[in-house]
Design an enzyme around this catalytic site. Structure first.
Site, PDB file in Angstrom:
ATOM      1  N   HIS A 156       1.096  -1.287  -0.262  1.00  0.00           N
ATOM      2  CA  HIS A 156      -0.177  -0.031   0.013  1.00  0.00           C
ATOM      3  C   HIS A 156       1.059   0.926   0.029  1.00  0.00           C
ATOM      4  CE1 HIS A 156      -3.404  -2.659   1.019  1.00  0.00           C
ATOM      5  NE2 HIS A 156      -2.306  -3.156   2.432  1.00  0.00           N
ATOM      6  N   SER A 277      14.700  22.048 -15.441  1.00  0.00           N
ATOM      7  CA  SER A 277      13.291  22.828 -15.685  1.00  0.00           C
ATOM      8  C   SER A 277      13.927  24.090 -16.407  1.00  0.00           C
ATOM      9  CB  SER A 277      12.488  23.388 -14.290  1.00  0.00           C
ATOM     10  OG  SER A 277      11.931  24.873 -14.671  1.00  0.00           O
ATOM     11  N   LYS A 283      16.272  23.119 -10.561  1.00  0.00           N
ATOM     12  CA  LYS A 283      15.216  21.782 -10.825  1.00  0.00           C
ATOM     13  C   LYS A 283      16.433  19.889 -11.614  1.00  0.00           C
ATOM     14  CE  LYS A 283      11.216  20.243 -10.919  1.00  0.00           C
ATOM     15  NZ  LYS A 283      10.171  19.920 -10.241  1.00  0.00           N
ATOM     16  N   GLU A 290       9.812   9.279 -16.205  1.00  0.00           N
ATOM     17  CA  GLU A 290       8.299   9.464 -16.568  1.00  0.00           C
ATOM     18  C   GLU A 290       7.651   8.880 -18.354  1.00  0.00           C
ATOM     19  OE1 GLU A 290       7.723  13.006 -13.558  1.00  0.00           O
ATOM     20  OE2 GLU A 290       9.479  13.307 -15.065  1.00  0.00           O
TER      21      GLU A 290
END
Ligand code: ARG
Length: 465
Positions: A156, A277, A283, A290
């Site tokens: 979980h 970024s 970043k 992804e």
């Protein structure tokens, strides 16, 4: 320009139809398979007395020239040729004259495209298997260094029990092993030659289909001509195999995204495989995992698309099946590049083992070990031991520490039935090592799993040679 099939037509086809009907814009990718098939077919035609040795030689020479022209980019593909089969055949006749016109004897584009696409799919099957095995090898190399690296195992997405990083990586590898096996299975199922099926009913020339099958490396010819020209199960098998593979890649990627977050802090992706970024200078983004996660979507879509094309087709060949190729080309390309970049990305990732260990001491991961100890060593029924352990957890929570840090005295002050040795089982390392059942996370078990996967890789590689 007159069509190869234009004999019965009085006027030329419209330009609109020509562009709509043509598949050359994508099926040129099968030029190698088309030439390979034509070589085998020509040899067979000579064997059964349809071509003379001279005609065969000139056809072989012409096909060699065409291969060189395509490879060098000199061959111009045009929609007026419709597809790769006719583009190559008309070029052959242009190059060698009359004997070129004999190549299409005892063959139809229906069995020709079935052959080319099958050869293409089987080749892709092998090459993807090879790439999955390489990814597995990279993962196992990392795993071998981390059989004692402790991290929180989760259910979980909550801390559950301590496991080793190696154990987690081996779990990924097990799904990849099933992928390889799935590719192996579908290869065996589809490794049959459709050439010689003709348009749909066989040919009246006595094609030696056994010879052609052998020449092209198939296990045997297909059984039924009508099925052979209309079957695209081999392509669907490949799309399904790829969809499953991409689903696994997506799950691995999801964990890499999570692990690279500040909240987890388990890994840092190398600069070579991260992006920045355009607005936030600080970043570093996990674009690679992804994108891999995202790309699984198109591979599922490609499978659905071809299933939908095939679902109501009457026997035998229908032009609808021309819609089979782009999905397959796209999925094969997607899977190939995904496997490659995931491998490189993982090989250059830094694993923060201290952070992993630290996180494994949050959430009282060894609570089950204490409950088991009370059953085993103190003769307490499990329900009671569960309750006592709950009290220990509550004590630790109040104190603001993990139960693995509690001393024997503290434990006994909570419940006098807790015997000596309890604090030792609360240690997360011993908790991990205690799970020594077959397939468990104990280092000995994980090493055995790694050895088994390595043996599989060796055997899977040699099966492909
Ligand atoms: N380009 C066609 C395809 O991909 C080749 C087979 C065409 N056969 C035919 N009878 N029109 O399906």
């Amino acid at each position: 320009m007159a069509k190869l099939w234009g004999g019965r037509f009085e006027s030329e086809s419209s330009k609109l139809l020509e562009d709509f009907n043509a598949s050359i814009g994508f099926d040129w990718k099968m030029w190698r398979e088309d030439i390979q098939g034509s070589r085998a077919h020509a040899k067979m035609l000579k064997n059964i007395g349809i071509l003379t040795q001279g005609e065969l030689d000139s056809i072989m020479g012409g096909l060699d020239t065409i291969a060189t022209m395509i490879e060098s980019g000199e061959f111009v593909f045009s929609n007026s040729d419709e597809d790769i089969h006719m583009a190559i055949e008309s070029k052959l006749t242009q190059l060698i004259g009359e004997s070129g016109k004999k190549l299409h004897t005892a063959r139809s584009r229906n069995d020709q495209v079935a052959l080319d696409f099958r050869l293409f799919s089987l080749r892709a099957n092998k090459s993807l298997r090879d790439s999955i095995l390489a990814l597995m090898q990279t993962l196992l190399t990392i795993a071998k260094d981390h059989t004692h690296t402790i991290m929180p195992g989760m259910t979980h997405l909550q801390h559950a029990q301590p496991v080793s990083l190696a154990f987690h990586i081996v779990a990924w590898c097990c799904s990849l092993q099933r992928d390889v096996q799935r590719f192996q299975d579908s290869f065996m199922r589809n490794n049959f030659s459709p050439l010689g099926s003709g348009a749909l009913a066989g040919t009246p020339y006595g094609n030696d289909r056994e010879f052609v099958a052998k020449e092209l490396g198939f296990s045997a010819p297909t059984l039924n001509a009508m099925d052979s020209v209309s079957d695209r199960d081999f392509a669907l098998d490949l799309l399904y195999d790829i969809a499953m593979l991409m689903m696994h890649i997506s799950r691995i990627s999801e964990e890499l995204v999570l692990w690279s977050s500040v909240e987890f802090g388990f890994i840092t992706l190398s600069d070579a495989y991260s992006t920045g970024s355009s607005i936030m200078p600080q970043k570093k983004n996990p674009d690679v995992p992804e994108l891999l996660r995202g790309k699984s979507g198109r591979s599922f879509g490609n499978l659905m698309a071809l299933l939908s094309v095939m679902k109501s087709l009457p026997l035998a060949y229908n032009k609808d099946t021309q819609e089979d190729k782009e999905n397959v080309f796209d999925s094969v390309h997607t899977a190939k590049i995904s496997l490659q970049i995931l491998k490189e990305c993982l090989a250059t990732t830094t694993f923060h083992t201290q952070n992993m260990r630290k996180m494994a001491t949050k959430g009282h991961l060894s609570a089950t070990d204490l409950a088991d100890f009370l059953v085993r060593e103190c003769g307490i029924p499990f329900r009671d031991s569960h309750h006592i352990t709950g009290k220990v957890v509550a004590y630790a929570e109040k104190k603001g520490v993990d139960i693995s840090t509690l001393t024997q005295q503290e434990l006994q002050s909570i419940d006098s039935r807790i015997k000596d040795g309890a604090s030792a089982v609360l240690d997360i390392e011993s908790s991990m090592e205690a799970r020594n059942s077959l397939g468990g996370t104990a280092s000995a078990q994980t090493l055995a799993q790694i050895a088994s996967l390595e043996a599989f890789i060796t055997q899977a590689k040699s099966a492909m040679e």
